[in-house]
Write an enzyme that holds these catalytic residues in place. Structure first.
Site, PDB file in Angstrom:
ATOM      1  N   ASN A 102       3.032  51.175  34.983  1.00  0.00           N
ATOM      2  CA  ASN A 102       1.988  51.850  34.209  1.00  0.00           C
ATOM      3  C   ASN A 102       1.599  50.992  33.002  1.00  0.00           C
ATOM      4  OD1 ASN A 102       3.702  52.599  31.937  1.00  0.00           O
ATOM      5  ND2 ASN A 102       4.620  54.145  33.294  1.00  0.00           N
ATOM      6  N   ALA A 103       0.514  51.406  32.340  1.00  0.00           N
ATOM      7  CA  ALA A 103      -0.029  50.564  31.261  1.00  0.00           C
ATOM      8  C   ALA A 103       0.950  50.430  30.095  1.00  0.00           C
ATOM      9  CB  ALA A 103      -1.360  51.139  30.784  1.00  0.00           C
ATOM     10  N   ARG A 104       1.716  51.466  29.824  1.00  0.00           N
ATOM     11  CA  ARG A 104       2.694  51.372  28.736  1.00  0.00           C
ATOM     12  C   ARG A 104       3.760  50.329  29.072  1.00  0.00           C
ATOM     13  NH1 ARG A 104       6.534  56.181  26.193  1.00  0.00           N
ATOM     14  NH2 ARG A 104       7.252  54.938  24.451  1.00  0.00           N
ATOM     15  N   SER A 144      11.862  39.740  51.878  1.00  0.00           N
ATOM     16  CA  SER A 144      13.264  39.686  52.288  1.00  0.00           C
ATOM     17  C   SER A 144      13.631  38.322  52.868  1.00  0.00           C
ATOM     18  CB  SER A 144      13.510  40.754  53.359  1.00  0.00           C
ATOM     19  OG  SER A 144      14.763  40.564  53.953  1.00  0.00           O
ATOM     20  N   ARG A 189      20.969  31.843  53.890  1.00  0.00           N
ATOM     21  CA  ARG A 189      20.194  31.749  52.640  1.00  0.00           C
ATOM     22  C   ARG A 189      21.068  31.444  51.425  1.00  0.00           C
ATOM     23  NH1 ARG A 189      18.780  38.102  51.158  1.00  0.00           N
ATOM     24  NH2 ARG A 189      20.839  38.917  51.606  1.00  0.00           N
ATOM     25  N   ARG A 227       8.068  39.318  27.930  1.00  0.00           N
ATOM     26  CA  ARG A 227       7.960  38.165  28.837  1.00  0.00           C
ATOM     27  C   ARG A 227       6.808  37.217  28.547  1.00  0.00           C
ATOM     28  NH1 ARG A 227      13.050  38.115  30.789  1.00  0.00           N
ATOM     29  NH2 ARG A 227      13.640  40.144  31.632  1.00  0.00           N
ATOM     30  N   THR A 287      12.677  41.697  37.661  1.00  0.00           N
ATOM     31  CA  THR A 287      13.197  42.955  38.223  1.00  0.00           C
ATOM     32  C   THR A 287      14.242  43.625  37.315  1.00  0.00           C
ATOM     33  OG1 THR A 287      14.712  41.686  39.616  1.00  0.00           O
ATOM     34  CG2 THR A 287      12.665  42.424  40.641  1.00  0.00           C
TER      35      THR A 287
HETATM   36  C1  LIG Z   1      14.063  35.916  26.416  1.00  0.00           C
HETATM   37  C2  LIG Z   1      14.965  36.820  27.200  1.00  0.00           C
HETATM   38  C3  LIG Z   1      16.258  36.419  27.483  1.00  0.00           C
HETATM   39  C4  LIG Z   1      17.111  37.269  28.209  1.00  0.00           C
HETATM   40  N1  LIG Z   1      18.385  36.852  28.476  1.00  0.00           N
HETATM   41  C5  LIG Z   1      19.218  37.641  29.161  1.00  0.00           C
HETATM   42  C6  LIG Z   1      20.555  37.239  29.483  1.00  0.00           C
HETATM   43  O1  LIG Z   1      20.993  36.162  29.100  1.00  0.00           O
HETATM   44  N2  LIG Z   1      21.337  38.066  30.205  1.00  0.00           N
HETATM   45  C7  LIG Z   1      20.908  39.298  30.616  1.00  0.00           C
HETATM   46  O2  LIG Z   1      21.655  40.034  31.259  1.00  0.00           O
HETATM   47  N3  LIG Z   1      19.653  39.703  30.366  1.00  0.00           N
HETATM   48  C8  LIG Z   1      18.797  38.919  29.651  1.00  0.00           C
HETATM   49  N4  LIG Z   1      17.519  39.339  29.408  1.00  0.00           N
HETATM   50  C9  LIG Z   1      17.085  40.634  29.951  1.00  0.00           C
HETATM   51  C10 LIG Z   1      17.095  41.714  28.872  1.00  0.00           C
HETATM   52  O3  LIG Z   1      18.364  41.875  28.304  1.00  0.00           O
HETATM   53  C11 LIG Z   1      16.619  43.048  29.468  1.00  0.00           C
HETATM   54  O4  LIG Z   1      17.524  43.487  30.444  1.00  0.00           O
HETATM   55  C12 LIG Z   1      15.255  42.945  30.112  1.00  0.00           C
HETATM   56  O5  LIG Z   1      14.369  42.272  29.242  1.00  0.00           O
HETATM   57  C13 LIG Z   1      14.735  44.349  30.429  1.00  0.00           C
HETATM   58  O6  LIG Z   1      14.112  44.886  29.304  1.00  0.00           O
HETATM   59  P1  LIG Z   1      14.561  46.225  28.592  1.00  0.00           P
HETATM   60  O7  LIG Z   1      15.984  46.164  28.162  1.00  0.00           O
HETATM   61  O8  LIG Z   1      13.561  46.494  27.513  1.00  0.00           O
HETATM   62  O9  LIG Z   1      14.524  47.346  29.710  1.00  0.00           O
HETATM   63  P2  LIG Z   1      13.414  47.962  30.656  1.00  0.00           P
HETATM   64  O10 LIG Z   1      14.106  48.214  31.929  1.00  0.00           O
HETATM   65  O11 LIG Z   1      12.178  47.131  30.663  1.00  0.00           O
HETATM   66  O12 LIG Z   1      13.156  49.373  30.009  1.00  0.00           O
HETATM   67  C14 LIG Z   1      12.195  49.603  28.971  1.00  0.00           C
HETATM   68  C15 LIG Z   1      12.817  50.383  27.844  1.00  0.00           C
HETATM   69  O13 LIG Z   1      13.314  51.630  28.350  1.00  0.00           O
HETATM   70  C16 LIG Z   1      14.517  51.974  27.667  1.00  0.00           C
HETATM   71  N5  LIG Z   1      15.613  52.046  28.651  1.00  0.00           N
HETATM   72  C17 LIG Z   1      15.545  51.725  29.982  1.00  0.00           C
HETATM   73  N6  LIG Z   1      16.709  51.979  30.590  1.00  0.00           N
HETATM   74  C18 LIG Z   1      17.539  52.443  29.638  1.00  0.00           C
HETATM   75  C19 LIG Z   1      18.887  52.865  29.642  1.00  0.00           C
HETATM   76  N7  LIG Z   1      19.643  52.854  30.752  1.00  0.00           N
HETATM   77  N8  LIG Z   1      19.415  53.282  28.488  1.00  0.00           N
HETATM   78  C20 LIG Z   1      18.691  53.320  27.350  1.00  0.00           C
HETATM   79  N9  LIG Z   1      17.414  52.911  27.253  1.00  0.00           N
HETATM   80  C21 LIG Z   1      16.828  52.486  28.396  1.00  0.00           C
HETATM   81  C22 LIG Z   1      14.766  50.876  26.637  1.00  0.00           C
HETATM   82  O14 LIG Z   1      14.180  51.276  25.424  1.00  0.00           O
HETATM   83  C23 LIG Z   1      14.027  49.696  27.195  1.00  0.00           C
HETATM   84  O15 LIG Z   1      13.604  48.742  26.225  1.00  0.00           O
HETATM   85  C24 LIG Z   1      16.651  38.540  28.681  1.00  0.00           C
HETATM   86  C25 LIG Z   1      15.340  38.914  28.395  1.00  0.00           C
HETATM   87  C26 LIG Z   1      14.490  38.095  27.671  1.00  0.00           C
HETATM   88  C27 LIG Z   1      13.082  38.541  27.386  1.00  0.00           C
END
Ligand SMILES: Cc1cc2nc3c(=O)[nH]c(=O)nc-3n(C[C@H](O)[C@H](O)[C@H](O)COP(=O)(O)OP(=O)(O)OC[C@H]3O[C@@H](n4cnc5c(N)ncnc54)[C@H](O)[C@@H]3O)c2cc1C
Length: 247
Positions: free
Chosen positions: A192-194, A98, A176, A203, A87
């Site tokens: 979406n697909a992207r 929930s 809980r 992941r 999430t």
């Molecule tokens: C192996 C692994 C370890 C991780 N460990 C941790 C951890 O220790 N602690 C932790 O907190 N999280 C951790 N994460 C989560 C990670 O930091 C990201 O929050 C999560 O993977 C969501 O991906 P995303 O940042 O690409 O954002 P998504 O929500 O998937 O968004 C997709 C893309 O949209 C753009 N985007 C979305 N929202 C914004 C915004 N507000 N500003 C600018 N660009 C945006 C970015 O380019 C982003 O890559 C981990 C993830 C992985 C895969």
């Protein structure tokens, strides 16, 4: 864990092609047949033309058209830990079972000891399992048996305590708090697909935890049936791409 595709855009690759061809067509795609819209794309058949265009879009990083088709997945029985990871992806829509409205008051704690209700990590039973930041490498059978016993005792006791708190009149939303992070949850998600490719970049990668990797692999298999040209291309040529955005 069980993952099903429960709803998805019909003929998603037609939609992707319509979006992309709109960018470069002088005519209005709303007035044309699909054949007319695809007329200048290389290929003998419409299927070949779709393959040409989609391959071109993906190889050039033109991902916008892949935002048009959506898919909805139902996910059963992942841990709340996996849910927290999933999430984090902000362009995915979620519904999460929930724990305020669903109480696990009729679960037999003995079934929890047998592996129900709380996800058991493979490291609890596999002596050769090596995970991130593990203090030791592979261990002997005796050690892993102890691990398994401690894990089982702990989660069973947690469920027993939870049920006792319910009996003592505590609301499920507060009781809980004693349940483990491995407690199973069901999720419905739409993306979406992207975004699906982006989630898979993050992941299904080797540095992600085993559970969300398994979940993503199942989602990718279903995606390949739903949107075959795109996800065949993704699986063959884009997985583990070096330029993915690192966390
Ligand atoms: C192996 C692994 C370890 C991780 N460990 C941790 C951890 O220790 N602690 C932790 O907190 N999280 C951790 N994460 C989560 C990670 O930091 C990201 O929050 C999560 O993977 C969501 O991906 P995303 O940042 O690409 O954002 P998504 O929500 O998937 O968004 C997709 C893309 O949209 C753009 N985007 C979305 N929202 C914004 C915004 N507000 N500003 C600018 N660009 C945006 C970015 O380019 C982003 O890559 C981990 C993830 C992985 C895969």
């Amino acid at each position: 864990m069980d993952v099903r595709l429960i709803e998805a855009t019909d003929d998603p690759e037609r939609v992707i092609c319509l979006g992309a061809r709109n960018d470069y067509s002088p005519g209005f795609v709303g007035d044309q047949t699909f054949e007319e819209t695809m007329a200048t794309v290389e290929g003998e058949s419409l299927e070949e033309k779709k393959r040409t265009l989609i391959g071109h879009l993906l190889s050039h990083g033109h991902y916008g058209p892949f935002e048009h088709p959506h898919a909805t997945f139902a996910i059963e029985g992942v841990s709340r830990s996996c849910m927290a990871q999933l999430t984090r992806h902000r362009h995915v829509s979620f519904d999460v079972q929930s724990m305020r409205y669903v109480s696990f008051d009729d679960v037999d704690p003995e079934s929890v000891r047998e592996g129900e209700m709380v996800v058991t990590p493979p490291s609890a039973s596999d002596p050769n399992w090596v995970g991130r930041n593990q203090k030791t490498g592979a261990v002997d059978e005796e050690t892993v048996e102890k691990r398994k016993a401690v894990f089982r005792e702990s989660v069973t006791r947690a469920v027993e305590d939870y049920q006792e708190l319910l009996e003592l009149g505590m609301p499920p939303e507060d009781a809980r708090f004693v349940l483990p992070i491995g407690t199973e949850v069901n999720i419905v998600m739409t993306l979406n697909a992207r975004m699906l490719m982006h989630v898979a970049d993050m992941r299904a990668a080797a540095d992600a935890q085993w559970e969300i990797r398994e979940l993503t692999e199942q989602v990718l298999e279903l995606a390949e049936e739903w949107c075959p040209i795109t996800f065949e291309y993704y699986n063959e040529k884009m997985r583990n791409r070096k330029n993915r955005l690192a966390p």
